[in-house]
Design a protein around this motif. Sequence first.
Motif, mmCIF file in Angstrom:
data_model
loop_
_atom_site.group_PDB
_atom_site.id
_atom_site.type_symbol
_atom_site.label_atom_id
_atom_site.label_comp_id
_atom_site.label_asym_id
_atom_site.label_seq_id
_atom_site.Cartn_x
_atom_site.Cartn_y
_atom_site.Cartn_z
ATOM 1 N N ALA A 99 0.869 -1.253 0.227
ATOM 2 C CA ALA A 99 0.425 -0.199 0.211
ATOM 3 C C ALA A 99 1.048 1.345 -0.398
ATOM 4 O O ALA A 99 0.013 2.371 -0.174
ATOM 5 C CB ALA A 99 -1.264 -0.078 1.571
ATOM 6 N N VAL A 100 2.225 1.255 0.479
ATOM 7 C CA VAL A 100 3.457 2.399 0.226
ATOM 8 C C VAL A 100 3.856 2.043 -0.409
ATOM 9 O O VAL A 100 5.054 2.598 -0.258
ATOM 10 C CB VAL A 100 3.673 2.782 2.052
ATOM 11 C CG1 VAL A 100 2.946 2.933 3.252
ATOM 12 C CG2 VAL A 100 4.400 0.778 2.556
ATOM 13 N N GLY A 101 3.478 1.366 -1.713
ATOM 14 C CA GLY A 101 4.833 1.144 -2.929
ATOM 15 C C GLY A 101 5.409 -0.270 -2.955
ATOM 16 O O GLY A 101 6.598 0.165 -3.584
ATOM 17 N N ALA A 102 6.015 -0.761 -2.285
ATOM 18 C CA ALA A 102 6.627 -1.466 -1.765
ATOM 19 C C ALA A 102 6.842 -2.472 -2.838
ATOM 20 O O ALA A 102 5.642 -3.185 -2.691
ATOM 21 C CB ALA A 102 6.724 -2.285 -0.160
ATOM 22 N N ASP A 103 7.657 -3.182 -3.137
ATOM 23 C CA ASP A 103 7.265 -4.887 -4.123
ATOM 24 C C ASP A 103 8.002 -5.606 -2.460
ATOM 25 O O ASP A 103 9.269 -5.943 -1.850
ATOM 26 C CB ASP A 103 9.407 -4.442 -4.499
ATOM 27 C CG ASP A 103 8.415 -6.412 -5.493
ATOM 28 O OD1 ASP A 103 7.903 -6.986 -5.196
ATOM 29 O OD2 ASP A 103 10.153 -6.390 -5.603
ATOM 30 N N ALA A 104 6.820 -6.152 -2.347
ATOM 31 C CA ALA A 104 6.847 -7.268 -1.201
ATOM 32 C C ALA A 104 7.210 -8.586 -1.560
ATOM 33 O O ALA A 104 6.232 -9.501 -2.174
ATOM 34 C CB ALA A 104 5.958 -6.864 -0.379
ATOM 35 N N ALA A 105 8.169 -9.091 -0.350
ATOM 36 C CA ALA A 105 8.512 -10.528 -0.533
ATOM 37 C C ALA A 105 7.704 -10.975 0.706
ATOM 38 O O ALA A 105 8.594 -10.556 1.868
ATOM 39 C CB ALA A 105 9.836 -11.318 -0.831
ATOM 40 N N VAL A 106 7.632 -12.263 0.525
ATOM 41 C CA VAL A 106 7.581 -13.204 1.883
ATOM 42 C C VAL A 106 7.813 -14.211 2.649
ATOM 43 O O VAL A 106 7.567 -15.138 0.938
ATOM 44 C CB VAL A 106 5.507 -13.085 2.291
ATOM 45 C CG1 VAL A 106 5.216 -14.246 3.130
ATOM 46 C CG2 VAL A 106 5.112 -12.300 1.677
ATOM 47 N N TYR A 107 8.511 -14.772 3.366
ATOM 48 C CA TYR A 107 8.872 -16.408 3.229
ATOM 49 C C TYR A 107 8.764 -16.905 5.035
ATOM 50 O O TYR A 107 9.014 -16.246 6.276
ATOM 51 C CB TYR A 107 10.976 -15.837 3.945
ATOM 52 C CG TYR A 107 11.136 -15.148 2.207
ATOM 53 C CD1 TYR A 107 11.670 -15.463 1.746
ATOM 54 C CD2 TYR A 107 11.140 -13.634 2.561
ATOM 55 C CE1 TYR A 107 12.349 -14.908 0.776
ATOM 56 C CE2 TYR A 107 11.917 -13.169 1.586
ATOM 57 C CZ TYR A 107 12.081 -13.505 0.328
ATOM 58 O OH TYR A 107 12.717 -13.248 -0.645
ATOM 59 N N GLU A 108 8.276 -17.873 4.863
ATOM 60 C CA GLU A 108 7.401 -18.745 5.634
ATOM 61 C C GLU A 108 8.269 -19.936 5.626
ATOM 62 O O GLU A 108 8.977 -20.687 4.924
ATOM 63 C CB GLU A 108 6.209 -19.069 5.153
ATOM 64 C CG GLU A 108 5.134 -20.268 6.143
ATOM 65 C CD GLU A 108 5.217 -20.068 7.271
ATOM 66 O OE1 GLU A 108 4.931 -20.450 8.294
ATOM 67 O OE2 GLU A 108 5.359 -18.766 8.025
ATOM 68 N N ARG A 109 8.582 -20.356 6.690
ATOM 69 C CA ARG A 109 9.591 -21.680 7.487
ATOM 70 C C ARG A 109 8.447 -22.656 7.370
ATOM 71 O O ARG A 109 9.188 -24.174 6.921
ATOM 72 C CB ARG A 109 9.720 -21.311 8.802
ATOM 73 C CG ARG A 109 9.035 -21.598 9.996
ATOM 74 C CD ARG A 109 9.467 -21.851 11.658
ATOM 75 N NE ARG A 109 8.221 -21.758 12.269
ATOM 76 C CZ ARG A 109 8.264 -20.874 12.948
ATOM 77 N NH1 ARG A 109 9.043 -20.028 13.512
ATOM 78 N NH2 ARG A 109 7.029 -21.180 13.894
ATOM 79 N N SER A 110 7.764 -22.852 7.274
ATOM 80 C CA SER A 110 6.686 -24.207 7.419
ATOM 81 C C SER A 110 7.076 -24.687 6.006
ATOM 82 O O SER A 110 6.848 -23.889 4.968
ATOM 83 C CB SER A 110 5.029 -23.675 7.286
ATOM 84 O OG SER A 110 4.831 -23.494 8.559
ATOM 85 N N ALA A 111 7.111 -26.274 5.628
ATOM 86 C CA ALA A 111 7.187 -26.561 4.269
ATOM 87 C C ALA A 111 6.251 -26.871 3.378
ATOM 88 O O ALA A 111 6.666 -27.135 2.072
ATOM 89 C CB ALA A 111 8.391 -27.518 4.639
ATOM 90 N N GLY A 112 5.189 -26.784 3.745
ATOM 91 C CA GLY A 112 4.239 -27.640 3.236
ATOM 92 C C GLY A 112 3.073 -26.339 3.597
ATOM 93 O O GLY A 112 2.591 -25.701 4.133
ATOM 94 N N ARG A 113 1.819 -27.047 2.793
ATOM 95 C CA ARG A 113 0.441 -25.815 3.009
ATOM 96 C C ARG A 113 0.475 -25.428 4.612
ATOM 97 O O ARG A 113 0.530 -26.487 5.844
ATOM 98 C CB ARG A 113 -0.605 -26.409 2.673
ATOM 99 C CG ARG A 113 -2.315 -25.593 2.880
ATOM 100 C CD ARG A 113 -3.530 -26.676 2.524
ATOM 101 N NE ARG A 113 -4.493 -25.921 2.595
ATOM 102 C CZ ARG A 113 -4.669 -25.896 4.338
ATOM 103 N NH1 ARG A 113 -4.336 -25.978 5.112
ATOM 104 N NH2 ARG A 113 -5.995 -24.752 4.059
ATOM 105 N N MET A 114 0.021 -24.331 4.778
ATOM 106 C CA MET A 114 -0.012 -23.632 6.147
ATOM 107 C C MET A 114 -0.912 -24.490 7.290
ATOM 108 O O MET A 114 -2.225 -24.604 6.185
ATOM 109 C CB MET A 114 -0.263 -22.113 6.213
ATOM 110 C CG MET A 114 0.719 -21.080 5.471
ATOM 111 S SD MET A 114 1.780 -21.313 6.740
ATOM 112 C CE MET A 114 1.560 -20.136 7.689
ATOM 113 N N GLU A 115 -0.931 -25.093 8.190
ATOM 114 C CA GLU A 115 -2.207 -25.549 8.696
ATOM 115 C C GLU A 115 -2.822 -24.618 9.316
ATOM 116 O O GLU A 115 -3.214 -23.800 9.857
ATOM 117 C CB GLU A 115 -1.346 -26.195 9.731
ATOM 118 C CG GLU A 115 -0.143 -27.762 9.298
ATOM 119 C CD GLU A 115 -0.887 -28.695 8.594
ATOM 120 O OE1 GLU A 115 -2.223 -29.286 8.739
ATOM 121 O OE2 GLU A 115 -0.586 -28.802 7.303
#
Length: 194
Positions: A22-38
């Motif tokens: 919303a403030v103009g950033a290019d966002a990248a998300v990194y999640e430690r779970s290996a599979g689908r979020m439970e």
Amino acid sequence: MFKALIIGGSLGGLAAAHEMRAVGADAAVYERSAGRMEARGAGIVMQPEVEALLVRLGMSAGSVSVELHERQQLHIHGRPARYAAPQLMTAWDTLYRALRDPLAGVCYRLDSALRRVGVEGFEVTAEFADGYTARGDFLVAADGIGSATRRLLDPAVRPGYAGDVAWRGLEPESALPEDLRDLLTDRFTFFVSP
């Protein structure tokens, strides 16, 4: 455009990704779970900030919630205490999908356990257990109570017990006796014990 690295891909990380975009950033998300979020169950009270975010994303809070009109406190010896308390309730799965789906084109990397954070000049680097490295201008730690980011940036700080513990259980509605379903349906229910 600046790049925001968001550590943690659950609800907080997804909300952070939307706010950064919303403030103009290019966002990248990194999640430690290996599979689908439970799934994490139901019982999430809709907060005004989440409602405002959903509206910005073109959704209404009511589209991802159920409306309750009453709260009740169960007691080990005695009748439930009931009082009017209108509110919207949602479930983790429902809210996750509502926040995740609009980020379909955004980098969302699973199996990304953070191992190192570095800052050099105006650049932040996040290194992950699998050897992947991400670089950006800004890092958001949205990785929860057991935050790897917090541990890496300040190893001396440890979360402390705040004085309350909340237990939630999940049971298929069809497995409950009818009288228990009647007691719990359309009410936010608490049972407090020492």
